[in-house]
Design a protein around this motif. Structure first.
Motif, mmCIF file in Angstrom:
data_model
loop_
_atom_site.group_PDB
_atom_site.id
_atom_site.type_symbol
_atom_site.label_atom_id
_atom_site.label_comp_id
_atom_site.label_asym_id
_atom_site.label_seq_id
_atom_site.Cartn_x
_atom_site.Cartn_y
_atom_site.Cartn_z
ATOM 1 N N SER A 102 0.810 -1.205 0.000
ATOM 2 C CA SER A 102 0.000 0.000 0.000
ATOM 3 C C SER A 102 0.850 1.264 0.000
ATOM 4 O O SER A 102 0.351 2.357 -0.212
ATOM 5 N N ASP A 103 2.139 1.101 0.248
ATOM 6 C CA ASP A 103 3.046 2.245 0.218
ATOM 7 C C ASP A 103 4.426 1.750 -0.203
ATOM 8 O O ASP A 103 4.547 0.670 -0.760
ATOM 9 N N GLU A 104 5.449 2.555 0.086
ATOM 10 C CA GLU A 104 6.783 2.190 -0.396
ATOM 11 C C GLU A 104 7.319 0.925 0.269
ATOM 12 O O GLU A 104 8.294 0.341 -0.196
ATOM 13 N N ASN A 105 6.694 0.489 1.350
ATOM 14 C CA ASN A 105 7.046 -0.794 1.949
ATOM 15 C C ASN A 105 6.246 -1.880 1.236
ATOM 16 O O ASN A 105 5.033 -1.955 1.370
ATOM 17 N N PHE A 106 6.921 -2.713 0.461
ATOM 18 C CA PHE A 106 6.242 -3.666 -0.394
ATOM 19 C C PHE A 106 6.651 -5.089 -0.042
ATOM 20 O O PHE A 106 7.621 -5.325 0.676
ATOM 21 N N ILE A 109 15.746 -0.554 -12.540
ATOM 22 C CA ILE A 109 15.240 -1.902 -12.809
ATOM 23 C C ILE A 109 14.881 -1.989 -14.292
ATOM 24 O O ILE A 109 14.187 -1.113 -14.820
ATOM 25 N N PRO A 110 15.335 -3.003 -15.019
ATOM 26 C CA PRO A 110 15.055 -3.106 -16.455
ATOM 27 C C PRO A 110 13.578 -2.958 -16.812
ATOM 28 O O PRO A 110 13.247 -2.296 -17.800
ATOM 29 N N SER A 157 3.324 1.655 -7.570
ATOM 30 C CA SER A 157 4.432 1.910 -8.491
ATOM 31 C C SER A 157 4.836 3.383 -8.502
ATOM 32 O O SER A 157 6.013 3.715 -8.643
ATOM 33 N N ASP A 158 3.862 4.289 -8.349
ATOM 34 C CA ASP A 158 4.175 5.719 -8.314
ATOM 35 C C ASP A 158 4.944 6.082 -7.052
ATOM 36 O O ASP A 158 5.843 6.937 -7.079
ATOM 37 N N LYS A 159 4.604 5.446 -5.946
ATOM 38 C CA LYS A 159 5.299 5.734 -4.695
ATOM 39 C C LYS A 159 6.736 5.214 -4.707
ATOM 40 O O LYS A 159 7.648 5.859 -4.211
ATOM 41 N N LEU A 160 6.904 4.028 -5.308
ATOM 42 C CA LEU A 160 8.243 3.455 -5.390
ATOM 43 C C LEU A 160 9.143 4.243 -6.338
ATOM 44 O O LEU A 160 10.366 4.152 -6.264
ATOM 45 N N LEU A 197 14.837 -3.601 -2.767
ATOM 46 C CA LEU A 197 14.972 -3.124 -4.143
ATOM 47 C C LEU A 197 16.355 -3.452 -4.692
ATOM 48 O O LEU A 197 16.517 -3.688 -5.887
ATOM 49 N N GLU A 198 17.363 -3.456 -3.813
ATOM 50 C CA GLU A 198 18.706 -3.811 -4.254
ATOM 51 C C GLU A 198 18.743 -5.240 -4.790
ATOM 52 O O GLU A 198 19.357 -5.513 -5.826
ATOM 53 N N GLU A 199 18.073 -6.154 -4.087
ATOM 54 C CA GLU A 199 18.043 -7.550 -4.539
ATOM 55 C C GLU A 199 17.263 -7.698 -5.833
ATOM 56 O O GLU A 199 17.638 -8.462 -6.720
#
Length: 326
Positions: free
Chosen positions: A214-218, A289-290, A277-280, A251-253
């Motif tokens: 629901s937010d940047e924590n996914f 990310i490709p 996706s907009d928040k991330l 996100l690094e992984e």
């Protein structure tokens, strides 16, 4: 990720550990087969065994449901129930799911005519359920099982716990048997199996990923904990494994895995507050990310992808996923 979001996702995808129990309505693939290698032919059979009408079934989890006659009034407390009823050409007497409003189901106008059970997913009101005088109530075992004592004697409660597409097909077959809609059940199973077999045959070598939040924590949807994600190793490269309730991927992984196609499920609690996706996108790693660089980030309907779990929902997932993975 926030505990609330984790719980919602857990409702939408329950892990299956070990083999599946045999029972009435289970499928030939219920024991689970190895995922097909890239370029291999379809491993899923398109054959459908006849379904026989019955007033008593034992489902894929060993739960026995016995009715005096085919149920006409069914209250759905989990979207799998709505999914199956639509596949069988029926409409719930009442529901607490929003999946019926999706275009692949009834659509907003028709769905609005189906009464909603107050109390939400976690605490549907027993009095409201019984006010519809249902012949059968279907809910999620680990969430709605606590309602069983209050419903006992007034109606029949069927606790379901889907953990794989094989479970979903089994539940479809069981409800088709109980309602006497055997031809509709066989047709729905055949349609889904055919879709899956075709997708397996055209398996993509692209790396796919489903994230939710629901937010940047996914969180990452994994085959062990999510019915829809369980389809992805059959149709793409999907190198994501469950890390338990409290573990996820950074996100690094994700960046290191070179994700080609990214599916995003935005989970909203109450009023919509924007797409995940907009928040991330505020994170500088996101643009590297490709899938993001190549415009292959697809926001999907979370009611269908995360919560539906039946053959109709999973068919939509297959159609949308295979189109994006081409």
């Amino acid at each position: 990720m926030p505990r609330t979001a984790l719980r919602v996702r857990r409702w939408a995808a329950i892990a299956v550990l070990g083999g599946l129990l045999a029972g009435c309505g289970t499928t030939d693939d219920a024991s689970g087969a190895a995922e097909p290698a890239a370029g291999a032919g379809p491993s899923t059979s398109t054959e459908v065994r006849p379904i026989e009408a019955a007033t008593r079934i034992t489902d894929t989890k060993g739960v026995t449901v016995s009715l005096e006659k085919p149920p006409q009034k069914i209250v759905c407390l989990v979207a799998l129930c709505d999914d199956i009823l639509v596949e069988l050409g029926m409409t719930p007497t009442a529901t607490n799911s929003a999946v019926l409003a999706s275009p692949g189901f009834l659509g907003k106008e028709k769905a609005a005519k189906v009464p909603l059970v107050p109390g939400g997913f976690l605490s549907p009101e027993v009095e409201a359920i019984l006010s519809h005088r249902p012949d059968l109530v279907i809910g999620l075992e680990d969430t709605h099982g606590k309602l069983a004592p209050a419903l006992k004697g007034a109606t029949t409660f069927w606790p379901v716990q889907p953990g794989s597409w094989q479970d979903s097909v089994g539940y479809l077959r069981d409800l088709a048997a109980l309602t006497g809609r055997t031809e509709e059940g066989e047709k729905a199973e055949k349609t889904f199996r055919t879709r899956l077999a075709r997708a397996e045959q055209a398996r993509s070598d692209r790396t796919a990923l489903i994230i939710f939040g629901s937010d940047e924590n996914f969180g990452v949807a994994t085959p062990e904990t999510d019915v829809a994600a369980g389809l992805f190793p059959k149709i793409s490269h999907y190198p994501w494994k469950s890390r338990g309730v409290d573990g996820s991927y950074s996100l690094e992984e994700i960046l290191a895995r070179d994700v080609d196609v990214l599916f995003v499920e935005t989970l909203s609690f109450g009023a919509p507050d924007g797409r995940l996706s907009d928040k991330l996108a505020d994170n500088p790693l996101w643009s590297r990310i490709p899938a993001v660089k190549n415009g292959k980030v697809i926001e999907v309907d979370s009611e269908v992808w995360a919560k539906g779990r039946g053959t109709r929902s999973l068919g939509i997932v297959l159609d949308e996923a295979t189109a994006a993975l081409r």
